[in-house]
Design a protein around this motif. Structure first.
Motif, short mmCIF file in Angstrom:
data_model
loop_
_atom_site.label_atom_id
_atom_site.label_comp_id
_atom_site.label_asym_id
_atom_site.label_seq_id
_atom_site.Cartn_x
_atom_site.Cartn_y
_atom_site.Cartn_z
N VAL A 141 -27.63 43.36 0.27
CA VAL A 141 -27.61 44.82 0.17
C VAL A 141 -27.57 45.26 -1.30
N LEU A 142 -26.75 44.58 -2.10
CA LEU A 142 -26.65 44.95 -3.52
C LEU A 142 -27.99 44.84 -4.23
N ILE A 143 -28.74 43.80 -3.90
CA ILE A 143 -30.02 43.55 -4.58
C ILE A 143 -31.06 44.61 -4.22
N LEU A 144 -30.87 45.27 -3.08
CA LEU A 144 -31.78 46.35 -2.69
C LEU A 144 -31.55 47.62 -3.52
N ASN A 145 -30.35 47.76 -4.07
CA ASN A 145 -30.02 48.86 -4.98
C ASN A 145 -30.33 50.25 -4.39
N PRO A 146 -29.81 50.56 -3.19
CA PRO A 146 -30.07 51.87 -2.60
C PRO A 146 -29.24 52.97 -3.28
N ASP A 147 -29.53 54.21 -2.94
CA ASP A 147 -28.73 55.32 -3.45
C ASP A 147 -27.37 55.38 -2.75
N VAL A 148 -27.37 55.03 -1.46
CA VAL A 148 -26.15 55.12 -0.65
C VAL A 148 -25.90 53.79 0.05
N TYR A 149 -24.68 53.28 -0.09
CA TYR A 149 -24.25 52.07 0.61
C TYR A 149 -23.37 52.49 1.80
N LEU A 150 -23.71 52.00 2.98
CA LEU A 150 -22.89 52.19 4.18
C LEU A 150 -22.35 50.82 4.57
N LEU A 151 -21.06 50.61 4.40
CA LEU A 151 -20.48 49.29 4.63
C LEU A 151 -19.46 49.36 5.75
N ASP A 152 -19.72 48.61 6.81
CA ASP A 152 -18.84 48.59 7.98
C ASP A 152 -17.94 47.37 7.92
N GLU A 153 -16.70 47.57 7.56
CA GLU A 153 -15.72 46.48 7.43
C GLU A 153 -16.30 45.33 6.58
N LYS A 179 -23.76 55.52 -7.72
CA LYS A 179 -24.19 55.46 -6.33
C LYS A 179 -23.16 56.16 -5.44
N THR A 180 -23.48 56.20 -4.16
CA THR A 180 -22.57 56.75 -3.15
C THR A 180 -22.19 55.64 -2.19
N LEU A 181 -20.92 55.58 -1.82
CA LEU A 181 -20.43 54.57 -0.88
C LEU A 181 -19.66 55.22 0.25
N VAL A 182 -20.05 54.90 1.47
CA VAL A 182 -19.28 55.28 2.66
C VAL A 182 -18.87 53.97 3.33
N MET A 183 -17.58 53.76 3.44
CA MET A 183 -17.07 52.47 3.89
C MET A 183 -16.08 52.64 5.04
N VAL A 184 -16.21 51.78 6.03
CA VAL A 184 -15.20 51.67 7.08
C VAL A 184 -14.32 50.47 6.75
N THR A 185 -13.02 50.66 6.80
CA THR A 185 -12.11 49.55 6.54
C THR A 185 -10.91 49.60 7.48
N HIS A 186 -10.39 48.42 7.80
CA HIS A 186 -9.18 48.34 8.61
C HIS A 186 -7.94 48.47 7.73
N SER A 187 -8.13 48.38 6.41
CA SER A 187 -7.00 48.33 5.48
C SER A 187 -6.74 49.69 4.84
N LYS A 188 -5.64 50.31 5.21
CA LYS A 188 -5.28 51.58 4.58
C LYS A 188 -4.92 51.38 3.11
N ALA A 189 -4.44 50.18 2.77
CA ALA A 189 -4.12 49.89 1.36
C ALA A 189 -5.38 49.91 0.52
N ILE A 190 -6.45 49.30 1.03
CA ILE A 190 -7.74 49.30 0.32
C ILE A 190 -8.26 50.73 0.22
N ALA A 191 -8.17 51.48 1.31
CA ALA A 191 -8.64 52.87 1.30
C ALA A 191 -7.89 53.69 0.26
N GLU A 192 -6.57 53.55 0.22
CA GLU A 192 -5.76 54.31 -0.74
C GLU A 192 -6.11 53.96 -2.18
N LYS A 193 -6.38 52.70 -2.43
CA LYS A 193 -6.58 52.24 -3.81
C LYS A 193 -7.94 52.60 -4.37
N TYR A 194 -8.98 52.57 -3.54
CA TYR A 194 -10.33 52.65 -4.06
C TYR A 194 -11.11 53.92 -3.70
#
Length: 217
Positions: A141-153, A179-194
């Motif tokens: 995905v990184l090598i594709l270099n899109p405008d928006v990254y959608l990352l599911d866990e 870029k823009t990032l929309v991410m799903v994560t199970h970790s509230k700690a990761i969400a809070e930090k980043y």
């Protein structure tokens, strides 16, 4: 960048309004089955709302060519597909599909270094562990270099230490490249930090929206 207007999807989602900002990191959190992945799929045009509209830069997604849209808005699923062949084959699979120029091995190894995958490009992708496959797919995905990254866990198969390294790398890349990032994560700690914005999804609804304004960028 994305705006939901009275969006419903079957009995899964009911979102009267939702806004995702350009060049920001937005994280979706909530219990399993709450509708987070469904939102990502709608942003990627994998599925369409059964009611309402989703705008992308002011244009209804229905009016945008799906293939062209996915070149700008690329999704990485929680269990990404692996293709037959080598690590190189898997890294460049998206580029081949889009009929884009294939980079040199030096560039490909730089991508592997980014995702902390110390493997030969000639190695078979089938020999990789679950966590290694997840990192390889992230490299694709990184090598594709899109405008928006959608990352599911994107770090669900990783241990805590590797998760921290990979999420830090991804978020720094997104900020550095505007870029823009929309991410799903199970970790509230990761969400809070980043995250710039955390959106909590509960039973298909946006129960709260909170911007982490104290975070240093």
């Amino acid at each position: 960048m994305f705006k939901f207007i009275d969006v419903r999807y079957k009995g899964v989602l009911d979102l009267p309004t939702l806004y995702i900002e350009k060049e920001k990191i937005t994280t979706l959190v909530g219990a399993s089955g709450s509708g987070k992945t469904t939102i990502l799929k709608m942003l990627n045009k994998m599925i369409s709302p059964t009611q309402g509209r989703i705008l992308f830069n002011g244009v209804d997604l229905k009016e945008i060519n799906s293939v062209a849209h996915r070149r700008r808005v690329t999704m990485l699923s929680q269990s990404p597909a692996m293709f037959e062949g080598s690590i190189r084959d898997n890294l460049i699979a998206g580029l081949r599909f889009q009929q884009r120029e294939i980079p040199s091995d030096e560039v490909l190894y730089q991508v592997l270094e980014q995702v902390k995958l110390k493997k030969s490009l000639e190695s078979s992708a089938n020999t990789l562990s679950g966590g290694e496959k997840q990192r390889l797919a992230l490299g694709r995905v990184l090598i594709l270099n899109p405008d928006v990254y959608l990352l599911d866990e994107p770090s669900s198969a990783l241990d805590d230490e590797t998760e921290e390294i990979i999420i830090h790398m991804v978020t720094e890349h997104v900020r550095r490249e505007n870029k823009t990032l929309v991410m799903v994560t199970h970790s509230k700690a990761i969400a809070e930090k980043y995250s710039d914005t955390i959106i909590e999804i509960s039973e298909g609804r946006c129960s709260s929206r909170r911007c982490n304004n104290e975070r240093n960028h």
